[in-house]
Design an enzyme around this catalytic site. Sequence first.
Site, PDB file in Angstrom:
ATOM      1  N   ALA A   5      15.839  26.852  -1.547  1.00 14.25           N
ATOM      2  CA  ALA A   5      16.446  27.109  -0.355  1.00 14.25           C
ATOM      3  C   ALA A   5      17.523  27.333  -0.318  1.00 14.25           C
ATOM      4  O   ALA A   5      18.480  27.416  -1.507  1.00 14.25           O
ATOM      5  CB  ALA A   5      16.368  26.311   0.468  1.00 14.25           C
ATOM      6  N   LYS A   6      18.171  28.163   0.878  1.00 16.08           N
ATOM      7  CA  LYS A   6      19.763  28.394   0.669  1.00 16.08           C
ATOM      8  C   LYS A   6      19.974  28.431   2.566  1.00 16.08           C
ATOM      9  O   LYS A   6      19.438  29.326   3.358  1.00 16.08           O
ATOM     10  CB  LYS A   6      19.830  29.912  -0.084  1.00 16.08           C
ATOM     11  CG  LYS A   6      21.265  29.695  -0.259  1.00 16.08           C
ATOM     12  CD  LYS A   6      22.186  29.305  -1.561  1.00 16.08           C
ATOM     13  CE  LYS A   6      23.221  29.551  -2.192  1.00 16.08           C
ATOM     14  NZ  LYS A   6      23.144  28.805  -3.474  1.00 16.08           N
TER      15      LYS A   6
END
Length: 435
Positions: free
Chosen positions: A123-124
């Site tokens: 994720a980011k």
Amino acid sequence: MTLPSDSLSSPYYKEPGPKLDKESPFESMMERFRFAATVLELEEGMFQYLSNPVKSVTVSIPIIMDNGKIRVFEGHRVIHDNVLGPAKGGIRYKPDVTLDEVKALAAWMTWKCAVVNVPFGGAKGAIRCNPKELSLRELEQVTRRYTSEMMDVIGPDRDIPAPDMNTNEQVMAWIMDTYSMHARKTENAVVTGKPVVLGGSKGRKEATGRGVVTVTLAALNKSGIMANKCTVAIQGFGNVGSVTARLLYEQGARIIAISDISGGYHNSNGIDIVRALDYAAGHGGSLEGFDGAEAISNEALLELECDVLIPAALQDQINKRNAGQIKAKIIVEGANGPVTASADSILDEAGIMIIPDILANAGGVTVSYFEWVQNRHGYFWTEDRVNRRLNRMMREAFHRLFDVKEQYGITLRQAAYVYAIGKVAETLRLRGIYA
Ligand code: NAD
């Protein structure tokens, strides 16, 4: 292993994914992803699944500025994949950040976690803002409102943020507190990279550099070079570069060059790293004016004759323009994306071994995983235990990828992508597609 060029021009392997600059490290990552997909003969549906994030959320973040006026910021959180477990990835504050950049970085995290067998997806997150223009109060408001808007996205079992560009322990503490207030209980496992008093892990700050050193020693061993006889050049003297320099120096390696934004410092007899660290500590973290070596440029440092070159500063440092001049035997990517895809084949033909970023700098995410485990147990490890487990996981990952490299006759970088993509794809096949 070389693939027929038409296999890479198959229409679905050309799926665009996030729109990115052709020369960007993310496009380099996508090129390597496409290559690995071809090696694995990944079916079209699986390729499309892994090319696109499973969730991408954009929120508005209104806050009252110190001057009493409302200002609205834009925030993103992208979960690329959560097949292996809850998603994991940093949050960056950057004035020109785009959703496409966040999508690409989220995919990068999926491969990095898979390579080291950390049971997380990728994720980011990001907020489009310039933290230098915000007061501490405004920064806290932005962080807390972003967290409250993302309550249904993040969570200890869903998606666990961490620090990234322009975010730090304090930002993580605010996220943890905001999430905990909404949850009506203290949930320290919702973020990693927290201050140790709030449940952060011992050894987290040094983890990336320590992991770089573990894989460097494993690569030296494979190449028949003794650690205490080897020469090393390191670009960047920040968190990753300085820890790497110190630990390799302690192993007896001769560090012939170091550098930071002020330039490079070269001494073929070896630099006294303890002195360099003291110097930087006394000069606001900068090496400018360091007299234990001769001044050279950052570009010249990359081209020095040495056993190991460790770019630990910026992306895109070794590219098709200078790849032919590199004389190191081994390149260890401390930074993310320091070698472009176009440089890979030139370095490979020259017989230079590259330890790819998704392995080399995965020590940080590995100790983030340890932090999450400790938070969920409510039991904290000694620094020695953290370091021993980190070393073991990094060493095992290196040898696993080395076996894949031998099995397919490919480079270590290609092996890293083949392993990571193969692992996520295999897990997804077993889980199946819920409808
Ligand atoms: P940092 O900010 O602590 O240090 C960066 C260093 O690079 C500093 O010494 C700086 O002076 C130097 N630098 C900046 N511009 C330069 C230039 N033009 N030429 C030469 N040197 C220059 O950052 P860091 O945490 O050490 O991260 C370095 C790299 O490692 C980044 O690519 C980062 O994404 C990657 N990385 C870091 C971690 C981590 O845990 N810190 C984890 C994974 C990857």
